[in-house]
Design an enzyme around this catalytic site. Structure first.
Site, PDB file in Angstrom:
ATOM      1  N   ASN A 129      32.681  32.739  49.942  1.00 28.91           N
ATOM      2  CA  ASN A 129      33.073  34.092  50.347  1.00 28.91           C
ATOM      3  C   ASN A 129      32.970  34.321  51.857  1.00 28.91           C
ATOM      4  OD1 ASN A 129      30.312  34.272  50.749  1.00 28.91           O
ATOM      5  ND2 ASN A 129      29.945  35.643  49.028  1.00 28.91           N
ATOM      6  N   ARG A 150      21.868  41.477  53.749  1.00 26.92           N
ATOM      7  CA  ARG A 150      21.074  41.913  52.609  1.00 26.92           C
ATOM      8  C   ARG A 150      20.489  43.279  52.912  1.00 26.92           C
ATOM      9  NH1 ARG A 150      23.657  39.039  50.216  1.00 26.92           N
ATOM     10  NH2 ARG A 150      23.142  37.329  48.793  1.00 26.92           N
ATOM     11  N   HIS A 196      28.581  46.561  46.866  1.00 23.03           N
ATOM     12  CA  HIS A 196      28.547  45.161  47.295  1.00 23.03           C
ATOM     13  C   HIS A 196      29.750  44.404  46.715  1.00 23.03           C
ATOM     14  CE1 HIS A 196      25.830  41.357  47.923  1.00 23.03           C
ATOM     15  NE2 HIS A 196      26.915  41.341  48.659  1.00 23.03           N
TER      16      HIS A 196
END
Length: 338
Positions: free
Chosen positions: A113, A250, A298
């Site tokens: 990704n 994150r 996300h």
């Protein structure tokens, strides 16, 4: 062999054929496993239901987008577990030390990704700097107040962008920012060669200098010791007043309460990203309704193209395991010794 794949729920049957990372599709692994005499349980289960499924599972497939938080207690209860595969990139939801102590290999689909997240970084940088979200919101509200949104809309050209982390995602983000004529600083554990810095259009800086000297900061580093709450109240206060922060790394890299306070006060010009902690983010998460934000769920690394790459990589890892062969080294996050 039982394989448990914990993937996101999808109640919408009409989908692009390569949208495969949902519980309904199970990464299209079902036929492959059944033909080999194995079982696939594809689910979005959590809690006790998931724990029951894991008691006799040999392989767990999880994702950063709908993560199974696999701590020591859960690992010790899953007595048959031999392999944990992250369908994507980023395995910080798995206690790798506890896993390897129990003889479990942790793997992820390296690089699957990278392009998708780098593009999302640029998207969210522009959304903040150009004050896109409030302007877009006016459309649905039936308003036309140019003065309101223009006062906080800026050109990206001429700004200084600080990249924290310059791995695969950070490097591609920097490369995509070059045409905007920005100055790009970076801080990373490993400094790039002069030739790489020239190609990417970046200049190395110490972390404190990058924080103080950047108009935009983009976090592109893994969650690890030293990066949890990297952006706490003190570090946010050290940023340029009115600067912008993008975090697709994150959620736990940023202190949620401190970010909300900095956005509310205007100390931060805005905050954007797609990573939260925990995930899925609860309805009352402090970032959901804070001002000056361009958050998304996300999904940056879950484009149609990325899902196909993820599915192919998971299949390659599974095939190696089924054949009794080592998992390809570039996919391994942590492995038992010996």
């Amino acid at each position: 062999m039982k394989v448990v794949a914990v993937l996101y729920p999808d109640d919408h049957p009409d989908r692009h054929p390569d949208v495969v990372a949902s519980a309904a599709r199970g990464l299209d692994l079902g036929d492959r496993l059944v033909q080999a005499g194995h079982e696939l349980v594809s689910t979005d289960a959590t809690g006790d239901e998931l724990d029951a499924l894991l008691t006799d599972a040999e392989v767990l497939i999880t994702t950063p987008f709908w993560p199974v938080y696999l701590g020591r207690d859960r690992i010790e209860a899953a007595r048959e577990l031999k392999l944990v595969i992250t369908a994507g990139v980023g395995s910080d939801h798995v206690d790798a030390d506890a896993a390897t102590e129990r003889g479990i290999t942790v793997a992820e689909v390296t690089g699957s990704n990278v392009v998708s997240v780098a593009e999302h970084n640029v998207l969210q940088i522009l959304a903040l700097v150009r004050n896109f979200v409030p302007a877009h919101r006016q459309v649905g509200e039936g308003r036309w107040d140019v003065a309101e949104v223009a006062q906080e809309a800026h050109d990206l050209e001429g700004k200084t962008v600080g990249m924290i982390g310059l791995g695969a995602i950070g490097a591609r983000t920097a490369l995509r920012l070059k045409p905007f004529d920005v100055t790009t600083l970076y801080h990373a554990r490993h400094r790039r060669s002069p030739a790489e810095e020239a190609t990417l259009g970046v200049r190395y800086a110490r972390l404190d200098d990058l924080i103080a000297g950047s108009d935009v900061i983009c976090a592109a580093l893994p969650l690890m010791s030293g990066s949890t709450a990297l952006f706490d109240a003190d570090r946010l206060a050290a940023m340029r007043p009115g600067s912008w922060l993008v975090n697709t790394a994150r959620g736990a890299i940023a202190d949620a309460g401190a970010v909300r306070e900095a956005c509310a006060s205007g100390r931060l010009g805005g905050y954007a990203g797609d990573t939260w902690y925990p995930q899925p983010a609860p309805a009352d998460h402090p970032w959901r309704d804070m001002p000056r934000q361009a958050m998304t769920i996300h999904y940056s690394g879950m484009t149609v193209e990325a899902q196909r790459r993820i599915a192919d990589g998971v299949a390659e890892i599974l095939d190696a395991h089924l054949d009794g062969a080592p998992v390809p080294e570039d996919y391994v996050v942590a492995a038992p010794e010996g």
